[in-house]
Structures are given as structure tokens and as C-alpha cells.
Motif scaffolding. Structure first.
Motif, PDB file in Angstrom:
ATOM      1  N   SER A 385     -27.586 -12.428 -17.366  1.00 53.30           N
ATOM      2  CA  SER A 385     -26.493 -11.886 -18.354  1.00 53.30           C
ATOM      3  C   SER A 385     -24.978 -12.098 -17.564  1.00 53.30           C
ATOM      4  CB  SER A 385     -26.533 -10.341 -18.452  1.00 53.30           C
ATOM      5  OG  SER A 385     -27.489 -10.257 -18.965  1.00 53.30           O
ATOM      6  N   LEU A 386     -24.614 -12.399 -16.507  1.00 55.30           N
ATOM      7  CA  LEU A 386     -23.382 -12.643 -15.557  1.00 55.30           C
ATOM      8  C   LEU A 386     -23.361 -13.871 -15.951  1.00 55.30           C
ATOM      9  CD1 LEU A 386     -22.944 -10.550 -12.688  1.00 55.30           C
ATOM     10  CD2 LEU A 386     -22.003 -10.727 -14.340  1.00 55.30           C
ATOM     11  N   PHE A 387     -24.210 -15.039 -15.614  1.00 60.13           N
ATOM     12  CA  PHE A 387     -24.432 -16.424 -16.425  1.00 60.13           C
ATOM     13  C   PHE A 387     -24.243 -16.797 -17.928  1.00 60.13           C
ATOM     14  CE2 PHE A 387     -26.152 -20.076 -16.783  1.00 60.13           C
ATOM     15  CZ  PHE A 387     -25.720 -21.011 -16.424  1.00 60.13           C
ATOM     16  N   MET A 388     -24.895 -16.019 -18.438  1.00 64.36           N
ATOM     17  CA  MET A 388     -25.087 -16.513 -19.619  1.00 64.36           C
ATOM     18  C   MET A 388     -23.492 -16.066 -20.173  1.00 64.36           C
ATOM     19  SD  MET A 388     -27.803 -18.409 -20.540  1.00 64.36           S
ATOM     20  CE  MET A 388     -27.581 -17.618 -22.293  1.00 64.36           C
ATOM     21  N   ASN A 389     -22.333 -14.941 -19.602  1.00 63.80           N
ATOM     22  CA  ASN A 389     -21.585 -14.136 -20.092  1.00 63.80           C
ATOM     23  C   ASN A 389     -20.430 -15.093 -19.491  1.00 63.80           C
ATOM     24  OD1 ASN A 389     -22.545 -12.006 -21.828  1.00 63.80           O
ATOM     25  ND2 ASN A 389     -22.459 -10.672 -19.911  1.00 63.80           N
ATOM     26  N   TRP A 390     -20.423 -15.681 -18.717  1.00 63.66           N
ATOM     27  CA  TRP A 390     -19.400 -17.073 -17.988  1.00 63.66           C
ATOM     28  C   TRP A 390     -20.056 -17.983 -18.688  1.00 63.66           C
ATOM     29  CZ3 TRP A 390     -20.729 -21.587 -16.509  1.00 63.66           C
ATOM     30  CH2 TRP A 390     -19.860 -21.720 -15.779  1.00 63.66           C
ATOM     31  N   TYR A 391     -20.742 -18.328 -19.448  1.00 68.37           N
ATOM     32  CA  TYR A 391     -21.032 -19.671 -20.019  1.00 68.37           C
ATOM     33  C   TYR A 391     -20.647 -19.509 -21.604  1.00 68.37           C
ATOM     34  CZ  TYR A 391     -23.183 -23.963 -22.259  1.00 68.37           C
ATOM     35  OH  TYR A 391     -23.136 -24.896 -23.268  1.00 68.37           O
ATOM     36  N   ASN A 392     -20.906 -18.494 -21.619  1.00 71.80           N
ATOM     37  CA  ASN A 392     -20.007 -17.815 -23.033  1.00 71.80           C
ATOM     38  C   ASN A 392     -18.542 -18.428 -22.991  1.00 71.80           C
ATOM     39  OD1 ASN A 392     -20.511 -17.306 -26.290  1.00 71.80           O
ATOM     40  ND2 ASN A 392     -20.257 -15.074 -25.573  1.00 71.80           N
ATOM     41  N   LYS A 393     -18.048 -17.700 -22.640  1.00 73.26           N
ATOM     42  CA  LYS A 393     -16.734 -17.406 -22.116  1.00 73.26           C
ATOM     43  C   LYS A 393     -15.959 -19.333 -22.276  1.00 73.26           C
ATOM     44  CE  LYS A 393     -15.752 -12.985 -20.145  1.00 73.26           C
ATOM     45  NZ  LYS A 393     -15.336 -12.222 -19.258  1.00 73.26           N
ATOM     46  N   ARG A 394     -16.843 -19.932 -21.015  1.00 79.11           N
ATOM     47  CA  ARG A 394     -16.626 -21.160 -21.084  1.00 79.11           C
ATOM     48  C   ARG A 394     -16.631 -22.175 -22.801  1.00 79.11           C
ATOM     49  NH1 ARG A 394     -14.584 -23.739 -17.058  1.00 79.11           N
ATOM     50  NH2 ARG A 394     -15.792 -26.028 -17.827  1.00 79.11           N
ATOM     51  N   ILE A 395     -17.720 -21.447 -23.185  1.00 78.78           N
ATOM     52  CA  ILE A 395     -17.628 -22.178 -24.653  1.00 78.78           C
ATOM     53  C   ILE A 395     -17.053 -21.681 -26.206  1.00 78.78           C
ATOM     54  CG2 ILE A 395     -19.389 -23.528 -24.052  1.00 78.78           C
ATOM     55  CD1 ILE A 395     -20.951 -21.488 -25.952  1.00 78.78           C
ATOM     56  N   ALA A 396     -15.397 -20.475 -25.862  1.00 79.62           N
ATOM     57  CA  ALA A 396     -15.868 -19.859 -26.883  1.00 79.62           C
ATOM     58  C   ALA A 396     -14.269 -20.421 -27.484  1.00 79.62           C
ATOM     59  CB  ALA A 396     -15.443 -18.189 -26.177  1.00 79.62           C
ATOM     60  N   LEU A 397     -13.930 -20.159 -28.288  1.00 86.31           N
ATOM     61  CA  LEU A 397     -12.658 -21.111 -29.162  1.00 86.31           C
ATOM     62  C   LEU A 397     -10.985 -20.057 -28.128  1.00 86.31           C
ATOM     63  CD1 LEU A 397     -13.814 -21.308 -33.292  1.00 86.31           C
ATOM     64  CD2 LEU A 397     -12.790 -22.920 -30.758  1.00 86.31           C
ATOM     65  N   VAL A 398     -10.460 -20.984 -27.559  1.00 87.39           N
ATOM     66  CA  VAL A 398      -9.590 -20.141 -27.139  1.00 87.39           C
ATOM     67  C   VAL A 398      -8.362 -20.264 -28.399  1.00 87.39           C
ATOM     68  CG1 VAL A 398      -7.329 -20.529 -25.521  1.00 87.39           C
ATOM     69  CG2 VAL A 398      -9.903 -21.006 -24.866  1.00 87.39           C
ATOM     70  N   GLU A 399      -7.805 -18.844 -28.517  1.00 86.87           N
ATOM     71  CA  GLU A 399      -6.756 -19.152 -29.477  1.00 86.87           C
ATOM     72  C   GLU A 399      -5.193 -19.830 -28.880  1.00 86.87           C
ATOM     73  OE1 GLU A 399      -6.325 -15.617 -31.552  1.00 86.87           O
ATOM     74  OE2 GLU A 399      -8.507 -15.337 -32.249  1.00 86.87           O
ATOM     75  N   ARG A 400      -4.480 -20.418 -29.790  1.00 85.11           N
ATOM     76  CA  ARG A 400      -3.244 -21.144 -29.076  1.00 85.11           C
ATOM     77  C   ARG A 400      -1.718 -19.556 -29.148  1.00 85.11           C
ATOM     78  NH1 ARG A 400      -3.866 -26.046 -27.047  1.00 85.11           N
ATOM     79  NH2 ARG A 400      -5.363 -27.293 -27.786  1.00 85.11           N
TER      80      ARG A 400
END
Length: 400
Positions: A385-400
Motif C-alpha cells: 500500500s505504501l509503495f502504490m500510494n507513493w507511485y500514485n502521488k508521483r503520477i497524479a496531476l499537479v495543480e498550478r
């Protein structure tokens, strides 16, 4: 009202009210309720603990972790590390943990690949391919996993013996003794070569980040694959050649009534891996299909208007966007593979559940045995879960 201005005094934050020890104060009531709930929970746990200790003392059941250092006397057919029955229970349980991790990691990789291909196939314009993938998903998901494991294990047990084993490819044999594969005899040079591959992958990742940063600055496209090929292929080959370039293939051969040499994949492990992979791939296929359909049709039309083929549109445009929808439910399927591996006890594969059950039957340490099983699965699940949550944050859209 557009020209009017608000009174600055109205924008000030109201000063906090002091806590009053009165039932009419809402904050005081909330604190009392929370204290009562915590006290009730602690009381229940205290009662359970004291009741358990009393029952254990009455029945003269020993508790503690001292049994881990005693000789196990437990035979284990498959083990990734050195083991024999004269070793301790701790060693035996460690072998069980590694067996669980082995089938979980390989199952996750294979189920992800197969499920992704099936999910894409269900959206294919080829009528036969789409219908075949759809039928596979519906049938596999509707059959209980335990039934599928028993089916594959019975099927493998019904295969002919080693003398009549199936030999589809040179050096590969399939019989009721399992799957025999050729493999490279591992030496220290191969370990250093594997380390060079890891170092090359890390350096390639840093190089890719640098190239992307420069591309964002000047807009010039730079090729990454030459450096990646040099670091991930050239560097390991150089290390391997410098250490003597050992390359000895151990091919299984029929000698007497069984095979000698090669890599041995037992029927129990093969059936478990096959069942987990095929079953979970059906769920992953639907997750991938839903993620792809979540990308708007306009993305396809715009990419095809630029002259891109459907394969490049899928790889470069659709899948990267679909991953943001796919990753969260995919995490649940990875956890399911790990937890469903506990069904291995039904077909005789010795994972942590099987070995822990045998241990508690021999020692009588039921509480400790069950606690070890819970701790192992909790640790593996939280790590995934920790690894997949980290990866999910890496590919998430970052609002400017």
C-alpha cells in the motif's frame, strides 16, 4: 456594493472561548465522550487479556517466544535459503515468509501483464479477440479461486510421468513431477552483473530526469535510448566479461525415474501461481478497461488527427492518463494476490500459513503462531500500500 469596502473588524478571527467545565459547553461534552470511549476500549482489551491469561494458566498452556529457538524437525520441500529439519522454528518460519513473498511477487508481475493485455483486448476492434477476452474475464471471475487451484493441481497431478513428459521446447519438460527448466548456474560474477544492471537503471533514471529538464528549458528533443542501452546493457556486459564471463547452462536430463539438473518448479507452486495469476488477471483486465474508457474520446481523435497510429496513441497518450484511474483499484488486487496465497495450504504448498499451522500444532503456541501469520500479512500489505500510494502521488496531476 462593488465600491463598498468591508470593515476590517469583520475580517478578524473571533477570540477563542475559554473551556467551561459545564455540560452545556459543547467542547467539554466532546472531551468527556472521547475519554469514555477510550476508557471503554481499554477496559475491553484489559478484560480480554486477563481472561486469556487465566484460561492459559488453568489449561497449563505455555506462552512466550522461546519456541523459536528450538529445533523444528519440520521438513520443507521448497526453500529459497538453506534449510534442513535440524534448524530452528524461526528458520522454518522465515522459509515460509520467503515462499509467500516468492509466489506473491511473481504472481503480481504476471497478473499485471496478462490483465493489461486482456483489458486492452476487450476494447479491440477485432470481434473475435474482444469476445474471447470478455468470455475469459466473465468465466474466471465467476469461479471460486479455491476451486480453480484444486482444478490446476489435479490437472498437473494427472499428467504423465517423467518418462512420458511433455517436451514442447528443448530442455523444458512438463510432467506430474512439475515443470523442469534449464537455468544458468549462478556464480559470484552473475551477482556483480546484476548489481551493475541495478546501478545502470538508477543512472539511466537520473539521466532521463536531466534530459527532460533540459528539454523543458530549450524545447530540443534528445534521445535517451543510447545512454540507456550503454548503461543497462553495456555496463553489465563489461562487468560480466571482466569477471571471466561465466556462462554454464544446467539443462535437466532424464536419469532413471526422474530428472536431474535444471530448475525444478514443483506442481504445488506451479498450480498456485497459475491459479492466482489467471484469477487476478480477470479483475485487473476490467480495471484496465475502465481506466482506458475513462480517457475521453477526444484524446483519441486528436491524436489520430496528428497521424499517430493506434498503438502509439495507446502507449503515449491514453495509458499514461488511464494510469491515474487504474492505480488505486490495482492496489487492492495486489493485496488480494498476497492474501489469497494463503489458500496454498489446500494444495500442499508450504507458505507461511502452512508452516505456522504445523508449528503451532507441534508446540501448542497457538496465540504466537496466529500472531506471526497476522504480522506477516499486515507487513506485506502495508508495504504494498505504501509503495502504490507513493507511485500514485508521483503520477497524479499537479495543480498550478
Amino acid at each position: 456594493m462593488s465600491g463598498a469596502s468591508l470593515d476590517p473588524r469583520l475580517l478578524r478571527k473571533a477570540p477563542p472561548r475559554p473551556l467551561r467545565f459545564s455540560w452545556s459547553d459543547e467542547r467539554f461534552r466532546n472531551i468527556v465522550y472521547q475519554v469514555l470511549v477510550v476508557a471503554a476500549v481499554l477496559s475491553v482489551f484489559g478484560w480480554l487479556w486477563s481472561n486469556t491469561r487465566y484460561n492459559l494458566e488453568v489449561r497449563r498452556i505455555a506462552t512466550g517466544w522461546g519456541f523459536l529457538s528450538r529445533e523444528a524437525g519440520l521438513p520443507i520441500g521448497e526453500h529459497l535459503i538453506d534449510y534442513d529439519p535440524s534448524m530452528t522454528y524461526f528458520r522454518a518460519l522465515l522459509v515460509g515468509v520467503l515462499n509467500t513473498l516468492k509466489v506473491a511477487i511473481i504472481g503480481i508481475v504476471l497478473a499485471t501483464i496478462l490483465g493489461t493485455l486482456l483489458g486492452i483486448a476487450r476494447l479491440s476492434k477485432n470481434w473475435m479477440l474482444a469476445r474471447f477476452a470478455g468470455a475469459y474475464v466473465e468465466i474466471v471471475r465467476d469461479l471460486p479461486l479455491l476451486l480453480q487451484l484444486l482444478f490446476w493441481y489435479s490437472l498437473l497431478q494427472g499428467l504423465p510421468g517423467p518418462r512420458q513428459a511433455f517436451n514442447p521446447v528443448t530442455g523444458v519438460f512438463l510432467s506430474n513431477r512439475g515443470l523442469k527448466l534449464p537455468y544458468i548456474q549462478w556464480e559470484s560474477a552473475h551477482s556483480w552483473t546484476l548489481l551493475a544492471v541495478v546501478v545502470g537503471a538508477v543512472l539511466t533514471w537520473f539521466y532521463r530526469r536531466t534530459v527532460r529538464a533540459k528539454q523543458m528549458q530549450d524545447g530540443q528533443i534528445r534521445s535517451i535510448w543510447p545512454a540507456a542501452l550503454l548503461l543497462m546493457v553495456g555496463l553489465p556486459l563489461l562487468v560480466w566479461a571482466a569477471l571471466g564471463a561465466p556462462f554454464t547452462i544446467d539443462v535437466p536430463e532424464l536419469r532413471g525415474f526422474n530428472f536431474r539438473g535444471g530448475l525444478d518448479v514443483s506442481p504445488e507452486f506451479f498450480a498456485l501461481l497459475l491459479g492466482l495469476t489467471l484469477y487476478t488477471a480477470g479483475f485487473i483486465a476490467e480495471i484496465v478497461r475502465a481506466g482506458i474508457l475513462a480517457v475521453s474520446q477526444g484524446q483519441w481523435e486528436a491524436a489520430e488527427a496528428l497521424g499517430l497510429s493506434r498503438r502509439r496513441v495507446m502507449n503515449l497518450i491514453v495509458l499514461p492518463q488511464a494510469m491515474r484511474v487504474i492505480i488505486p483499484p490495482m492496489t487492492s488486487q495486489f493485496l488480494n494476490i498476497t492474501k489469497n496465497s494463503s489458500l496454498a495450504v489446500a494444495i500442499g504448498y508450504q507458505d507461511i500459513v502452512s508452516i505456522a499451522n504445523t508449528t503451532l500444532n507441534q508446540t501448542g503456541q497457538a496465540i504466537e503462531g496466529i500472531a506471526i501469520i497476522m504480522l506477516v500479512y499486515l507487513t506485506i500489505s502495508l508495504s504494498i500500500s505504501l509503495f502504490m500510494n507513493w507511485y500514485n502521488k508521483r503520477i497524479a496531476l499537479v495543480e498550478r
